[in-house]
Structures are given as C-alpha cells and as structure tokens.
Design a protein around this motif. Sequence first.
Motif, PDB file in Angstrom:
ATOM      1  N   ASP A   8       0.844  -1.192   0.000  1.00 41.88           N
ATOM      2  CA  ASP A   8       0.000   0.000   0.000  1.00 41.88           C
ATOM      3  C   ASP A   8       0.881   1.243   0.000  1.00 41.88           C
ATOM      4  O   ASP A   8       1.950   1.260   0.627  1.00 41.88           O
ATOM      5  CB  ASP A   8      -0.881   0.062   1.254  1.00 41.88           C
ATOM      6  N   THR A   9       0.410   2.284  -0.672  1.00 42.53           N
ATOM      7  CA  THR A   9       1.083   3.577  -0.628  1.00 42.53           C
ATOM      8  C   THR A   9       0.043   4.674  -0.474  1.00 42.53           C
ATOM      9  O   THR A   9      -1.100   4.524  -0.905  1.00 42.53           O
ATOM     10  CB  THR A   9       1.908   3.828  -1.907  1.00 42.53           C
ATOM     11  N   PHE A  10       0.441   5.772   0.139  1.00 36.66           N
ATOM     12  CA  PHE A  10      -0.394   6.970   0.200  1.00 36.66           C
ATOM     13  C   PHE A  10       0.084   8.010  -0.814  1.00 36.66           C
ATOM     14  O   PHE A  10      -0.292   9.182  -0.731  1.00 36.66           O
ATOM     15  CB  PHE A  10      -0.363   7.594   1.601  1.00 36.66           C
ATOM     16  N   GLY A  11       0.928   7.575  -1.765  1.00 35.13           N
ATOM     17  CA  GLY A  11       1.513   8.532  -2.685  1.00 35.13           C
ATOM     18  C   GLY A  11       2.480   9.457  -1.975  1.00 35.13           C
ATOM     19  O   GLY A  11       2.585  10.652  -2.301  1.00 35.13           O
ATOM     20  N   ASP A  12       3.214   8.884  -1.000  1.00 33.85           N
ATOM     21  CA  ASP A  12       4.140   9.673  -0.184  1.00 33.85           C
ATOM     22  C   ASP A  12       5.095  10.456  -1.090  1.00 33.85           C
ATOM     23  O   ASP A  12       5.766   9.878  -1.953  1.00 33.85           O
ATOM     24  CB  ASP A  12       4.951   8.741   0.718  1.00 33.85           C
ATOM     25  N   ARG A  13       5.176  11.761  -0.883  1.00 28.23           N
ATOM     26  CA  ARG A  13       5.969  12.611  -1.778  1.00 28.23           C
ATOM     27  C   ARG A  13       7.442  12.218  -1.741  1.00 28.23           C
ATOM     28  O   ARG A  13       8.074  12.225  -0.679  1.00 28.23           O
ATOM     29  CB  ARG A  13       5.802  14.074  -1.387  1.00 28.23           C
ATOM     30  N   ASN A  14       7.966  11.865  -2.883  1.00 28.35           N
ATOM     31  CA  ASN A  14       9.362  11.448  -2.987  1.00 28.35           C
ATOM     32  C   ASN A  14      10.308  12.638  -2.911  1.00 28.35           C
ATOM     33  O   ASN A  14       9.927  13.778  -3.179  1.00 28.35           O
ATOM     34  CB  ASN A  14       9.623  10.749  -4.326  1.00 28.35           C
ATOM     35  N   SER A  15      11.539  12.343  -2.558  1.00 24.58           N
ATOM     36  CA  SER A  15      12.637  13.299  -2.686  1.00 24.58           C
ATOM     37  C   SER A  15      13.665  12.741  -3.653  1.00 24.58           C
ATOM     38  O   SER A  15      13.729  11.524  -3.887  1.00 24.58           O
ATOM     39  CB  SER A  15      13.299  13.573  -1.335  1.00 24.58           C
ATOM     40  N   GLY A  16      14.478  13.640  -4.223  1.00 18.61           N
ATOM     41  CA  GLY A  16      15.601  13.209  -5.029  1.00 18.61           C
ATOM     42  C   GLY A  16      16.739  12.741  -4.141  1.00 18.61           C
ATOM     43  O   GLY A  16      16.679  12.836  -2.909  1.00 18.61           O
ATOM     44  N   THR A  17      17.797  12.248  -4.750  1.00 16.70           N
ATOM     45  CA  THR A  17      18.942  11.762  -3.975  1.00 16.70           C
ATOM     46  C   THR A  17      19.622  12.880  -3.199  1.00 16.70           C
ATOM     47  O   THR A  17      20.327  12.612  -2.223  1.00 16.70           O
ATOM     48  CB  THR A  17      19.954  11.087  -4.903  1.00 16.70           C
ATOM     49  N   ASP A  18      19.393  14.137  -3.601  1.00 16.17           N
ATOM     50  CA  ASP A  18      19.965  15.278  -2.879  1.00 16.17           C
ATOM     51  C   ASP A  18      19.051  15.786  -1.778  1.00 16.17           C
ATOM     52  O   ASP A  18      19.350  16.792  -1.118  1.00 16.17           O
ATOM     53  CB  ASP A  18      20.297  16.414  -3.849  1.00 16.17           C
ATOM     54  N   GLY A  19      17.910  15.114  -1.554  1.00 16.95           N
ATOM     55  CA  GLY A  19      16.976  15.510  -0.507  1.00 16.95           C
ATOM     56  C   GLY A  19      15.935  16.521  -0.931  1.00 16.95           C
ATOM     57  O   GLY A  19      15.060  16.878  -0.132  1.00 16.95           O
ATOM     58  N   THR A  20      15.985  16.990  -2.168  1.00 13.83           N
ATOM     59  CA  THR A  20      15.011  17.971  -2.651  1.00 13.83           C
ATOM     60  C   THR A  20      13.685  17.285  -2.973  1.00 13.83           C
ATOM     61  O   THR A  20      13.667  16.299  -3.712  1.00 13.83           O
ATOM     62  CB  THR A  20      15.531  18.665  -3.915  1.00 13.83           C
ATOM     63  N   PRO A  21      12.569  17.772  -2.441  1.00 14.50           N
ATOM     64  CA  PRO A  21      11.282  17.138  -2.748  1.00 14.50           C
ATOM     65  C   PRO A  21      10.973  17.194  -4.241  1.00 14.50           C
ATOM     66  O   PRO A  21      11.192  18.224  -4.902  1.00 14.50           O
ATOM     67  CB  PRO A  21      10.278  17.967  -1.944  1.00 14.50           C
ATOM     68  N   LEU A  22      10.458  16.085  -4.763  1.00 15.51           N
ATOM     69  CA  LEU A  22      10.026  16.058  -6.152  1.00 15.51           C
ATOM     70  C   LEU A  22       8.636  16.674  -6.260  1.00 15.51           C
ATOM     71  O   LEU A  22       7.925  16.859  -5.272  1.00 15.51           O
ATOM     72  CB  LEU A  22       9.995  14.616  -6.665  1.00 15.51           C
ATOM     73  N   SER A  23       8.230  16.990  -7.467  1.00 18.73           N
ATOM     74  CA  SER A  23       6.891  17.537  -7.678  1.00 18.73           C
ATOM     75  C   SER A  23       5.830  16.489  -7.360  1.00 18.73           C
ATOM     76  O   SER A  23       6.095  15.283  -7.366  1.00 18.73           O
ATOM     77  CB  SER A  23       6.735  17.994  -9.130  1.00 18.73           C
ATOM     78  N   HIS A  24       4.619  16.978  -7.101  1.00 17.11           N
ATOM     79  CA  HIS A  24       3.512  16.045  -6.914  1.00 17.11           C
ATOM     80  C   HIS A  24       3.322  15.186  -8.158  1.00 17.11           C
ATOM     81  O   HIS A  24       3.069  13.978  -8.058  1.00 17.11           O
ATOM     82  CB  HIS A  24       2.224  16.814  -6.624  1.00 17.11           C
ATOM     83  N   ALA A  25       3.436  15.797  -9.320  1.00 16.72           N
ATOM     84  CA  ALA A  25       3.233  15.064 -10.570  1.00 16.72           C
ATOM     85  C   ALA A  25       4.252  13.941 -10.730  1.00 16.72           C
ATOM     86  O   ALA A  25       3.901  12.819 -11.123  1.00 16.72           O
ATOM     87  CB  ALA A  25       3.308  16.021 -11.760  1.00 16.72           C
ATOM     88  N   GLN A  26       5.518  14.215 -10.408  1.00 16.46           N
ATOM     89  CA  GLN A  26       6.539  13.176 -10.549  1.00 16.46           C
ATOM     90  C   GLN A  26       6.325  12.061  -9.531  1.00 16.46           C
ATOM     91  O   GLN A  26       6.518  10.879  -9.839  1.00 16.46           O
ATOM     92  CB  GLN A  26       7.941  13.768 -10.388  1.00 16.46           C
ATOM     93  N   THR A  27       5.909  12.434  -8.336  1.00 13.86           N
ATOM     94  CA  THR A  27       5.608  11.410  -7.328  1.00 13.86           C
ATOM     95  C   THR A  27       4.503  10.484  -7.815  1.00 13.86           C
ATOM     96  O   THR A  27       4.590   9.255  -7.665  1.00 13.86           O
ATOM     97  CB  THR A  27       5.188  12.081  -6.005  1.00 13.86           C
ATOM     98  N   ILE A  28       3.464  11.040  -8.436  1.00 13.80           N
ATOM     99  CA  ILE A  28       2.358  10.220  -8.946  1.00 13.80           C
ATOM    100  C   ILE A  28       2.842   9.320 -10.073  1.00 13.80           C
ATOM    101  O   ILE A  28       2.496   8.135 -10.133  1.00 13.80           O
ATOM    102  CB  ILE A  28       1.195  11.127  -9.389  1.00 13.80           C
ATOM    103  N   ARG A  29       3.664   9.857 -10.966  1.00  9.96           N
ATOM    104  CA  ARG A  29       4.210   9.018 -12.034  1.00  9.96           C
ATOM    105  C   ARG A  29       5.073   7.895 -11.458  1.00  9.96           C
ATOM    106  O   ARG A  29       5.055   6.765 -11.956  1.00  9.96           O
ATOM    107  CB  ARG A  29       5.023   9.869 -13.015  1.00  9.96           C
ATOM    108  N   ASN A  30       5.792   8.199 -10.390  1.00 10.75           N
ATOM    109  CA  ASN A  30       6.603   7.159  -9.743  1.00 10.75           C
ATOM    110  C   ASN A  30       5.735   6.045  -9.163  1.00 10.75           C
ATOM    111  O   ASN A  30       6.105   4.872  -9.212  1.00 10.75           O
ATOM    112  CB  ASN A  30       7.466   7.773  -8.642  1.00 10.75           C
ATOM    113  N   VAL A  31       4.582   6.418  -8.604  1.00 10.60           N
ATOM    114  CA  VAL A  31       3.680   5.399  -8.055  1.00 10.60           C
ATOM    115  C   VAL A  31       3.219   4.451  -9.153  1.00 10.60           C
ATOM    116  O   VAL A  31       3.106   3.232  -8.934  1.00 10.60           O
ATOM    117  CB  VAL A  31       2.477   6.055  -7.334  1.00 10.60           C
ATOM    118  N   VAL A  32       2.960   4.958 -10.339  1.00  8.23           N
ATOM    119  CA  VAL A  32       2.576   4.088 -11.451  1.00  8.23           C
ATOM    120  C   VAL A  32       3.691   3.078 -11.728  1.00  8.23           C
ATOM    121  O   VAL A  32       3.441   1.870 -11.865  1.00  8.23           O
ATOM    122  CB  VAL A  32       2.261   4.907 -12.714  1.00  8.23           C
ATOM    123  N   GLU A  33       4.925   3.555 -11.783  1.00  7.87           N
ATOM    124  CA  GLU A  33       6.051   2.644 -12.032  1.00  7.87           C
ATOM    125  C   GLU A  33       6.197   1.633 -10.901  1.00  7.87           C
ATOM    126  O   GLU A  33       6.519   0.456 -11.137  1.00  7.87           O
ATOM    127  CB  GLU A  33       7.350   3.443 -12.187  1.00  7.87           C
TER     128      GLU A  33
END
Length: 342
Positions: A8-33
């Motif tokens: 299960d996921t809540f679409g938790d907002r991802n960060s990049g490897t440098d700790g910078t939060p990714l956009s909501h849109a990129q987080t959603i695309r990541n959930v699809v993957e």
Amino acid sequence: MTYTFGLDTFGDRNSGTDGTPLSHAQTIRNVVEEGVFAEQAGVDFFGIGEHHTGYFPMPAGDVVLAAIAARTGRIRLGSAVTVLSSDDPVRVFQRYSTLNAISGGRAEVILGRGSSIESFPLFGYDLADYEELFEEKATLFAELLKGGPVTWDGKTRAPLLHQDVVPHTESGPFPAWIGVGGSPQSVVRAARLGFSLMLAIIGGPPARFAVYSELFQRALEKFGRPPLPVGVHSPGHVAATDEQAKAEFWPRWRDIIALIAPERGFAIPTEESFDWETGPHGALYVGSPETVAQKIATNLRALGATRFDLKYGMPGLTHEQLMTNIELYGHQVIPRVRELLS
C-alpha cells in the motif's frame, strides 16, 4: 490456507537523492512505475490510499490504479483506503467497477471512516456527522455491491428508487473491505454489512488486535454470514540489513508523525520508541527481508489473518529506495513468509 501479500502507498511525496522534494506530478508518475514493478516482483495486491495533503498528494488513487491496470495483467488493485464518509457511495462504486472492467476483474476497495480528516472540510462535510455519514454510506455501498436496481433512503444524500447503477460488473461483486483502527463498533458493522475486515495497525503490539478478529468471526456467525477474510495493513520498510532499513526509515517516520501528531493525537516518536516499534512486539515492519518476514508470519498467525499489506514509503524517501523495498518484499519477504507459514 491461502495467504495473500500486498503493498500500500499513500503517494508519499518522494525526494531526489539530494533531498530535494520532487513535484507532486513526478511522485504520482513514480507510483505508477512502482505498481507495475510490484507485479513483476510477485506481489499479489497494490493499494493506494486517499489523501489530500502536500506530503501525501494522492486524492484520486483510482485514476492511478487504472494507469497501472493498463500495464499489468495479474496483480490485484484497489484502495487503501477510500474515505467513504466524505465521498458519494454511488461514485465510489462506479469508479471501482470501472477499474474492475479495465483490469479484467482485479479491483478491490477498502472503505474507511477517515482517520485522516482533511477531506471533510475540503468537500464540505461536518465532523459532527462523522459516525452517521459512514454508517449510512457503508450501508448504501453494501446494497450497490449486490447489483441490480437499488432503492435506498437516508439523511446524507438523495434517495434512490429502483436506480440502475452502471457499469455492471461481469462476474459478481468485487472484494470490499472495511478498514478498522481499533473500534469494536466498526468490526461489528463490517460483519453486519458483509465486508471483509482490514486491521490498520500503526502502533503498539499487533497481538492486541486478535480480539477484533475473534469478534469479527463471532459477529459473522450472529448475522448468518459465511466466514470472510481478515487482513492486516501496517507501515514498514525493507532494505538489505536491519541497520540500513532503520537508518532510511527513522527520520522520515519521526518527521511525518510529528507533523500529523496534533491532529491525530499521536505521541512524538523517540529513537527508543522507534526501536521498540521495530522490534518483535511493535507495529512497524522495518528491517532486512528475514526480520520483516519473521514478524509478518508471527502476526498473521496471532491475528488469524490471511492477508498482509505493507504500507511502504514515507515522505522524503527516494523512488530508488522504494523500488528496492518492492524488490526485496516481492522476491525475498513474501516467499519466506509462505515458507514459514507452510
């Protein structure tokens, strides 16, 4: 006995490897993957929980699940959970029956009252009606699952009179669960309405929920219903070693609990409390594949449950860390749990 294992996921907002939060849109695309990869890793179910915040930007999980359905062929897909109290049961049924059609019969839905309550002011619902909203809407949803024209009357939405609700499902109702966080009344309601029971255990000893499993089965008997499955939904994180898993998960867990604590009445976690929760008697499944597998097997036995869904991810973790979690869970944890329970 047949056991199933989900993520299960809540679409938790991802960060990049440098700790910078990714956009909501990129987080959603990541959930699809991640959902597509979960099938490749051998996971049985992939669920998306409804939330409406910047750290959980996932208000339309059914849309994301449809995207996953179009790229998969086996994994079951559903909500984890849908906040039925602030939604319309007819629309929820229509969205998940549509997902069921797209996926070829792989849809499920887990319904909840809303332990996170941000949807209530967003959609104009009064928290004073919290219990009545869920009772009425869950009752209507149970009627919708039966198929055929629906007649219903209540206080929380317009009545229905012999209403045909489409799309029709091809092979009977899709599985539906009620998520319960510790209310005996909710357990009895699930049995009365014919929903399966999903125990949401996010803190404290999981074994204390065994009484709810027993209550559920007794209530099913009382209402003349056949046995229905009990599942467990709990947070966790799998990495190569216990130390790595804890190091990756702890600061993210600490930060999100501290953020939601004022609303939810949670205690702020300490390193000592985190160590206890990740230990053998706590509710967090954080560690190496062997550590997590042993804990899942122990608690499935203790709770009389046949389904376990790992709520993976936390805001701030990277997509790469989540993909590693999924790979280890599917390829190592699930086979090991099946071995332990055989």
